[in-house]
Motif scaffolding. Structure first.
Motif, short mmCIF file in Angstrom:
data_model
loop_
_atom_site.label_atom_id
_atom_site.label_comp_id
_atom_site.label_asym_id
_atom_site.label_seq_id
_atom_site.Cartn_x
_atom_site.Cartn_y
_atom_site.Cartn_z
N SER A 17 3.59 7.17 -78.78
CA SER A 17 4.46 8.32 -79.05
C SER A 17 3.65 9.56 -79.41
O SER A 17 4.13 10.69 -79.27
N MET A 18 2.42 9.35 -79.88
CA MET A 18 1.55 10.45 -80.29
C MET A 18 0.59 10.87 -79.18
O MET A 18 0.30 12.06 -79.01
N VAL A 19 0.08 9.91 -78.42
CA VAL A 19 -1.03 10.19 -77.50
C VAL A 19 -0.63 11.13 -76.37
O VAL A 19 -1.50 11.73 -75.72
N VAL A 20 0.66 11.31 -76.15
CA VAL A 20 1.10 12.29 -75.15
C VAL A 20 0.62 13.70 -75.51
O VAL A 20 0.53 14.57 -74.63
N ASP A 21 0.32 13.94 -76.78
CA ASP A 21 -0.18 15.24 -77.22
C ASP A 21 -1.69 15.35 -77.10
O ASP A 21 -2.27 16.37 -77.50
N LEU A 22 -2.34 14.32 -76.57
CA LEU A 22 -3.78 14.33 -76.31
C LEU A 22 -4.01 14.02 -74.84
O LEU A 22 -4.41 12.92 -74.46
N PRO A 23 -3.74 15.00 -73.97
CA PRO A 23 -3.82 14.73 -72.52
C PRO A 23 -5.21 14.37 -72.04
O PRO A 23 -5.36 13.82 -70.94
N GLN A 24 -6.24 14.62 -72.86
CA GLN A 24 -7.60 14.24 -72.47
C GLN A 24 -7.81 12.72 -72.52
O GLN A 24 -8.81 12.22 -71.99
N ILE A 25 -6.88 12.00 -73.15
CA ILE A 25 -6.95 10.53 -73.18
C ILE A 25 -6.11 9.99 -72.03
O ILE A 25 -4.90 10.16 -71.98
#
Length: 325
Positions: A17-25
């Motif tokens: 739910s959080m990692v969508v805000d880290l597109p580099q991952i």
């Protein structure tokens, strides 16, 4: 970071739910058991994960994956982290890193021998609010007392009392209040004050596992109490008391949502400089950076911190007469 995720439980759902805000991952794969397939299919569709695996070898043989996030039950951390390192993958492992200090030392040596990044996913060490508390300590004078209380009644405790032993209360699977909930308090304290001179753990034990307990850490001029409970509930709060003032953190030590600074003869100040509402955002932003930069020295510093925590855990369990694994 090209990420492969091991696990499909609640922590993974929270992470996604959080990692969508880290597109580099980039989410290259997820591995779980056959019973996890419905969850993994949901995650694949919702978060555009490229591959689903039900065996570790298939996941680790994917050359597109450069990093593994181990989000499995506690007793599986060592085995799957070792497999991932042996396969040449960087590893981010959920807390607690391992069930013993020696296991962690072994994994560290393996990672360093292969020039791989190995870090523990422990949120508070990377939170801006926590880093600011570390800087604020000098304004409090001589630190005398620290109390951290993270007590949260577990629904699994009812099942445990009825005879159903789930991983959270299973000593063979690294369960118990110290490893599951109080360990956040230990990380919080060690990140501020380092390793203590003495460790004592006074636990409430049932069937060989601590359902709650009070950990006492002794520093030369500071006494620390860390309370963790899964069999009872209290207000979740941490207090740092010095000769010139105090800091109060409302809520758990793995979130550090904000803190109140009380300097004597000054008006109390509520401080909140977090950069993202999700507690895992800042740590994974750092992890992505250190993996891209191959920052082994930073990873070694974090491993030193994790080893101090694991040393405390071992001494605490020994003092309480609890055996894990």
């Amino acid at each position: 970071m090209k990420l492969g995720i091991l696990g499909a439980g609640m922590i993974v759902r929270d992470f996604l739910s959080m990692v969508v805000d880290l597109p580099q991952i980039e989410l290259k794969g997820i591995m779980g058991t056959e019973t996890d397939l419905p969850n993994m299919e949901e995650f694949k569709d919702t978060y555009k994960i490229e591959h689903i695996y039900t065996d570790i070898d298939g996941c680790l043989s994917n050359d597109e994956i450069d990093t593994i996030y181990v989000a499995l039950p506690n007793h599986l951390h060592y085995m799957f982290t070792k497999k991932a390192l042996e396969a040449g993958k960087h590893v981010i492992c959920e807390k607690p890193f391992t069930l013993s200090y020696d296991q962690l030392v072994e994994l560290e040596a393996l990672a360093l021998s292969k020039n791989l990044i190995l870090v523990e996913a422990i949120t508070n060490q990377y939170l801006t609010n926590y880093k600011e508390i570390r800087e604020e300590l000098k304004t409090l004078g001589n630190i005398k007392l620290v109390e951290c209380n993270y007590s949260q009644y577990s629904s699994r405790y009812d099942l445990f009392k009825e005879g159903t032993v789930l991983p959270a209360f299973n000593p063979k699977m690294g369960g118990g209040a110290l490893m599951d909930i109080n360990i956040y308090n230990i990380h919080f304290v060690v990140g501020l004050f380092g390793e203590p001179e003495a460790v004592h753990y006074f636990a409430n034990t049932e069937r060989g596992i601590d359902t709650s307990g009070t950990l006492v850490l002794e520093y030369p001029n500071t006494k620390v109490v860390c309370i963790g409970a899964k069999d009872s509930t209290s207000e979740i709060q941490s207090t740092i008391q010095g000769t010139e003032g105090s800091i109060i953190v409302k809520g758990s030590t793995n979130i550090v949502d904000s803190y109140k600074k009380n300097i004597y003869k000054e008006e109390a100040e509520l401080v909140d400089h977090k950069v993202h509402p999700h507690r895992m955002y800042e740590e994974f932003k750092v992890f992505d950076k250190i993996i891209k930069n191959q920052d082994i020295e930073f990873a070694k510093e974090q491993l030193d911190h994790s080893k101090k925590v694991m040393s405390i855990v071992e001494k605490a369990l020994q003092h309480a007469g609890i055996s894990l694994g």
